[in-house]
Design a protein around this motif. Structure first.
Motif, PDB file in Angstrom:
ATOM      1  N   LEU A 190      54.309 -64.875  10.865  1.00 48.76           N
ATOM      2  CA  LEU A 190      53.730 -66.196  10.648  1.00 48.76           C
ATOM      3  C   LEU A 190      54.419 -67.205  11.555  1.00 48.76           C
ATOM      4  CD1 LEU A 190      53.599 -66.222   6.726  1.00 48.76           C
ATOM      5  CD2 LEU A 190      51.806 -65.508   8.326  1.00 48.76           C
ATOM      6  N   GLY A 191      53.686 -68.246  11.934  1.00 51.09           N
ATOM      7  CA  GLY A 191      54.251 -69.269  12.807  1.00 51.09           C
ATOM      8  C   GLY A 191      53.152 -70.096  13.413  1.00 51.09           C
ATOM      9  N   PHE A 192      53.446 -70.708  14.544  1.00 51.88           N
ATOM     10  CA  PHE A 192      52.521 -71.640  15.178  1.00 51.88           C
ATOM     11  C   PHE A 192      52.357 -71.296  16.659  1.00 51.88           C
ATOM     12  CE2 PHE A 192      54.627 -73.687  11.646  1.00 51.88           C
ATOM     13  CZ  PHE A 192      53.566 -74.234  10.936  1.00 51.88           C
ATOM     14  N   SER A 193      51.160 -71.526  17.154  1.00 53.41           N
ATOM     15  CA  SER A 193      50.838 -71.213  18.546  1.00 53.41           C
ATOM     16  C   SER A 193      50.055 -72.373  19.144  1.00 53.41           C
ATOM     17  CB  SER A 193      49.999 -69.922  18.601  1.00 53.41           C
ATOM     18  OG  SER A 193      49.541 -69.676  19.907  1.00 53.41           O
ATOM     19  N   ALA A 194      50.296 -72.643  20.432  1.00 50.06           N
ATOM     20  CA  ALA A 194      49.587 -73.744  21.087  1.00 50.06           C
ATOM     21  C   ALA A 194      49.414 -73.459  22.572  1.00 50.06           C
ATOM     22  CB  ALA A 194      50.351 -75.061  20.901  1.00 50.06           C
ATOM     23  N   GLY A 195      48.239 -73.795  23.094  1.00 48.17           N
ATOM     24  CA  GLY A 195      48.004 -73.748  24.526  1.00 48.17           C
ATOM     25  C   GLY A 195      47.964 -72.353  25.125  1.00 48.17           C
ATOM     26  N   PHE A 196      47.940 -72.291  26.461  1.00 45.83           N
ATOM     27  CA  PHE A 196      47.817 -71.003  27.148  1.00 45.83           C
ATOM     28  C   PHE A 196      49.062 -70.156  26.968  1.00 45.83           C
ATOM     29  CE2 PHE A 196      50.203 -73.306  30.313  1.00 45.83           C
ATOM     30  CZ  PHE A 196      50.930 -72.346  31.004  1.00 45.83           C
ATOM     31  N   THR A 197      50.223 -70.810  26.818  1.00 45.36           N
ATOM     32  CA  THR A 197      51.442 -70.037  26.581  1.00 45.36           C
ATOM     33  C   THR A 197      51.412 -69.388  25.208  1.00 45.36           C
ATOM     34  OG1 THR A 197      52.502 -72.104  25.908  1.00 45.36           O
ATOM     35  CG2 THR A 197      52.929 -71.318  28.148  1.00 45.36           C
ATOM     36  N   ASP A 241      49.957 -63.635  12.958  1.00 44.53           N
ATOM     37  CA  ASP A 241      49.030 -64.422  12.153  1.00 44.53           C
ATOM     38  C   ASP A 241      49.427 -65.885  12.307  1.00 44.53           C
ATOM     39  OD1 ASP A 241      47.158 -65.314  10.374  1.00 44.53           O
ATOM     40  OD2 ASP A 241      48.165 -64.557   8.579  1.00 44.53           O
ATOM     41  N   PHE A 242      49.226 -66.406  13.514  1.00 48.12           N
ATOM     42  CA  PHE A 242      49.683 -67.747  13.845  1.00 48.12           C
ATOM     43  C   PHE A 242      48.645 -68.807  13.467  1.00 48.12           C
ATOM     44  CE2 PHE A 242      52.594 -66.334  17.580  1.00 48.12           C
ATOM     45  CZ  PHE A 242      53.634 -66.129  16.690  1.00 48.12           C
ATOM     46  N   ILE A 243      49.138 -70.010  13.254  1.00 47.82           N
ATOM     47  CA  ILE A 243      48.300 -71.195  13.077  1.00 47.82           C
ATOM     48  C   ILE A 243      48.185 -71.878  14.433  1.00 47.82           C
ATOM     49  CG2 ILE A 243      48.209 -73.474  12.007  1.00 47.82           C
ATOM     50  CD1 ILE A 243      49.978 -71.980   9.732  1.00 47.82           C
ATOM     51  N   GLU A 244      46.950 -72.159  14.856  1.00 51.10           N
ATOM     52  CA  GLU A 244      46.731 -72.793  16.149  1.00 51.10           C
ATOM     53  C   GLU A 244      47.000 -74.293  16.050  1.00 51.10           C
ATOM     54  OE1 GLU A 244      46.050 -71.320  18.961  1.00 51.10           O
ATOM     55  OE2 GLU A 244      45.905 -69.307  18.103  1.00 51.10           O
ATOM     56  N   VAL A 245      47.907 -74.781  16.884  1.00 47.65           N
ATOM     57  CA  VAL A 245      48.295 -76.186  16.901  1.00 47.65           C
ATOM     58  C   VAL A 245      47.588 -76.872  18.067  1.00 47.65           C
ATOM     59  CG1 VAL A 245      50.258 -77.745  17.199  1.00 47.65           C
ATOM     60  CG2 VAL A 245      50.516 -75.679  15.834  1.00 47.65           C
ATOM     61  N   LYS A 246      47.098 -78.092  17.834  1.00 45.53           N
ATOM     62  CA  LYS A 246      46.262 -78.758  18.827  1.00 45.53           C
ATOM     63  C   LYS A 246      47.069 -79.451  19.927  1.00 45.53           C
ATOM     64  CE  LYS A 246      42.423 -79.564  15.614  1.00 45.53           C
ATOM     65  NZ  LYS A 246      41.600 -80.597  14.947  1.00 45.53           N
ATOM     66  N   GLU A 264      50.510 -77.441   5.906  1.00 52.01           N
ATOM     67  CA  GLU A 264      49.751 -77.043   4.715  1.00 52.01           C
ATOM     68  C   GLU A 264      49.099 -75.682   4.916  1.00 52.01           C
ATOM     69  OE1 GLU A 264      49.478 -78.125   1.625  1.00 52.01           O
ATOM     70  OE2 GLU A 264      51.054 -79.565   2.154  1.00 52.01           O
ATOM     71  N   LYS A 265      48.632 -75.416   6.132  1.00 50.26           N
ATOM     72  CA  LYS A 265      48.040 -74.107   6.422  1.00 50.26           C
ATOM     73  C   LYS A 265      49.082 -73.001   6.296  1.00 50.26           C
ATOM     74  CE  LYS A 265      44.490 -75.943   9.534  1.00 50.26           C
ATOM     75  NZ  LYS A 265      44.031 -76.046  10.952  1.00 50.26           N
ATOM     76  N   LEU A 266      50.320 -73.296   6.734  1.00 55.12           N
ATOM     77  CA  LEU A 266      51.386 -72.314   6.587  1.00 55.12           C
ATOM     78  C   LEU A 266      51.689 -72.068   5.111  1.00 55.12           C
ATOM     79  CD1 LEU A 266      53.619 -70.491   7.755  1.00 55.12           C
ATOM     80  CD2 LEU A 266      55.120 -72.508   7.753  1.00 55.12           C
ATOM     81  N   TYR A 267      51.780 -73.144   4.333  1.00 55.58           N
ATOM     82  CA  TYR A 267      52.056 -72.983   2.902  1.00 55.58           C
ATOM     83  C   TYR A 267      50.978 -72.123   2.228  1.00 55.58           C
ATOM     84  CZ  TYR A 267      55.555 -76.722   3.323  1.00 55.58           C
ATOM     85  OH  TYR A 267      56.639 -77.476   3.680  1.00 55.58           O
ATOM     86  N   GLN A 268      49.728 -72.313   2.632  1.00 53.67           N
ATOM     87  CA  GLN A 268      48.643 -71.518   2.049  1.00 53.67           C
ATOM     88  C   GLN A 268      48.824 -70.034   2.365  1.00 53.67           C
ATOM     89  OE1 GLN A 268      44.936 -73.246   3.395  1.00 53.67           O
ATOM     90  NE2 GLN A 268      45.458 -75.258   2.538  1.00 53.67           N
ATOM     91  N   LYS A 269      49.268 -69.725   3.575  1.00 54.99           N
ATOM     92  CA  LYS A 269      49.515 -68.325   3.933  1.00 54.99           C
ATOM     93  C   LYS A 269      50.677 -67.757   3.111  1.00 54.99           C
ATOM     94  CE  LYS A 269      47.800 -68.615   8.703  1.00 54.99           C
ATOM     95  NZ  LYS A 269      46.767 -67.559   8.635  1.00 54.99           N
ATOM     96  N   LEU A 270      51.708 -68.580   2.890  1.00 56.35           N
ATOM     97  CA  LEU A 270      52.872 -68.119   2.143  1.00 56.35           C
ATOM     98  C   LEU A 270      52.576 -67.963   0.651  1.00 56.35           C
ATOM     99  CD1 LEU A 270      55.620 -70.270   3.893  1.00 56.35           C
ATOM    100  CD2 LEU A 270      55.408 -67.781   4.005  1.00 56.35           C
ATOM    101  N   ASP A 271      51.598 -68.706   0.157  1.00 57.08           N
ATOM    102  CA  ASP A 271      51.290 -68.650  -1.271  1.00 57.08           C
ATOM    103  C   ASP A 271      50.730 -67.302  -1.710  1.00 57.08           C
ATOM    104  OD1 ASP A 271      52.248 -71.159  -1.853  1.00 57.08           O
ATOM    105  OD2 ASP A 271      50.298 -72.162  -1.710  1.00 57.08           O
ATOM    106  N   ILE A 272      50.317 -66.461  -0.765  1.00 51.13           N
ATOM    107  CA  ILE A 272      49.787 -65.143  -1.153  1.00 51.13           C
ATOM    108  C   ILE A 272      50.899 -64.133  -1.404  1.00 51.13           C
ATOM    109  CG2 ILE A 272      47.716 -65.587   0.225  1.00 51.13           C
ATOM    110  CD1 ILE A 272      48.720 -63.385   2.147  1.00 51.13           C
TER     111      ILE A 272
END
Length: 304
Positions: A56-63, A79-84, A115-123
Motif C-alpha cells: 500500500l502507498g501512493f503513486s504519482a506521475g510517470f515515475t 495497490d497504490f493510490i494515485e495522487v494528482k 481517506e482512501k488509504l484508511y479505507q484500504k486498511l480498514d479491511i
C-alpha cells in the motif's frame, strides 16, 4: 495476509563511481534503477523468501507508473493510490567509496488521499500483519502512524513499525508486535550514547515497558539484539563479508525476521534469518535473493 505501507516510495537511481569530485563532470562506472522505500523493500524481500504481501502507498506521475511496472516485474504488484499533484520521487544514491544520497521530495498527499488509504486498511482482520516503515512526507499528518495503529488496535492486527524517534515512540501505547530501531535511533530516542550491549538491552527493555512487545535493535556489522515479549534476550552476530550497499539492509532484516517467525514461530530462528537477510543485502548491490541469504553461515537455519 501481510500488508506494507510506504508513504515515500521512490525510484532509486544507484550510481557507482571510481571517485566523486564536486564541481566537475563525473562519469558513472555503473548504474542501476531499483524500486525504493522501506515498506517496498520489506515486501520485495518477503517475496524473495516466498511470502506474498500487499503493498500500500501512493503513486504519482510517470515515475509512479514506472515504479509500479518495476514492482510487478519483481513479483510484487502494488495497490497504490494515485495522487494528482507532483510525482513519485527519484532518489539518487552515489557510491564512490562512501555513500552519498540525494532524496527527492515526492508528491503532495491530500486528506482525500489519506481517506482512501484508511479505507484500504480498514479491511485488515485479526491475524493479519501490517508493516509501517520509513519516513513520511510533509503533506501527511505527523501522527499518521499512531492514527493507523489506533484504528487497527482492537482488531487484533499484528503491527511492525520501523521508523525514527517520535513516529516510533508515539505508537508504543498500542503494543506493536515488533519495533526495529537501529542502535543510533535508540540513542536518539533516549538522548544518550549507548556504548555497551548491556546498555542497549536495558534501553530495549525500557521500550517494552512503554508498550512494545518485541524490540529488535540492529547494530550494523555487530548484528542485532532481540528483546522478546516472553522475556528472552537473543543476540546474533552478523556474518563477515564485504559491504557493497547499506540501503535496504534494515528492511531486509525486518522481512527476514517476519518470514522466520511465520515459518517457525521461534524468536531465535526468526532473529537468525533476519540477520542473515540484512547481511546478505549489505553484501550485494540490491536486495538479496533467497539463495544468497541461505548461502551465509547461520546456526540451524534451513530454507522454507
Amino acid at each position: 495476509m501481510i500488508y506494507t505501507v510506504t508513504f515515500n516510495p521512490s525510484l532509486d537511481y544507484v550510481v557507482g563511481l571510481d571517485k566523486f569530485i564536486p564541481g566537475t563532470v563525473n562519469r558513472a562506472a555503473s548504474e542501476h534503477i531499483y524500486p525504493g522505500g522501506k515498506g517496498i523493500n520489506v515486501s520485495v524481500m518477503l517475496s524473495h523468501l516466498g511470502y506474498e504481501s500487499r503493498i500500500l502507498g501512493f503513486s504519482a506521475g510517470f515515475t509512479g507508473r514506472s515504479l509500479q511496472d518495476m514492482l510487478k516485474y519483481h513479483g510484487c504488484p502494488p495497490d497504490f493510490i494515485e495522487v494528482k499533484e507532483g510525482q513519485t520521487r527519484i532518489n539518487v544514491k552515489l557510491n564512490a567509496g562512501e555513500e552519498t544520497e540525494i532524496n527527492g521530495q515526492g508528491p503532495t498527499i491530500t486528506g482525500q488521499d489519506m481517506e482512501k488509504l484508511y479505507q484500504k486498511l480498514d479491511i485488515l482482520q485479526r491475524g493479519d500483519w501490517l508493516v509501517l516503515a520509513g519516513s513520511i512526507p510533509g503533506s501527511v499528518p505527523r501522527d499518521v502512524y499512531e492514527r493507523i495503529i489506533e484504528r487497527l488496535y482492537k482488531k487484533g492486527v499484528h503491527c511492525i513499525v520501523d521508523a525514527e524517534k517520535e513516529l516510533l515512540m508515539d505508537v508504543l501505547k498500542y503494543k506493536p508486535f515488533l519495533i526495529k530501531p537501529n542502535h543510533h535511533e535508540l540513542e536518539e530516542m533516549f538522548g544518550k550514547e549507548l556504548k555497551t550491549q548491556e546498555e542497549i538491552i536495558r534501553h530495549a527493555r525500557l521500550l517494552q515497558e512503554m508498550g512494545a512487545v518485541n524490540v529488535l535493535v540492529s547494530m550494523d556489522a555487530e548484528g542485532a539484539v532481540l528483546a522478546t515479549g516472553s522475556g528472552e534476550i537473543y543476540q546474533r552476530n552478523a556474518p563477515k563479508g564485504r559491504v557493497v550497499n547499506s540501503v535496504g539492509a534494515g528492511d531486509s532484516m525486518v522481512a527476514g525476521f517476519l518470514a522466520g517467525y511465520l515459518q517457525t514461530g521461534d524468536y531465535e530462528k526468526a532473529l537468525e534469518l533476519g540477520v542473515a537477510a540484512g547481511s546478505a543485502t549489505a553484501f550485494t548491490s540490491w536486495l538479496a535473493k533467497k539463495e544468497e541469504i541461505y548461502a551465509l553461515p547461520a546456526k540451524e537455519m534451513t530454507p522454507a
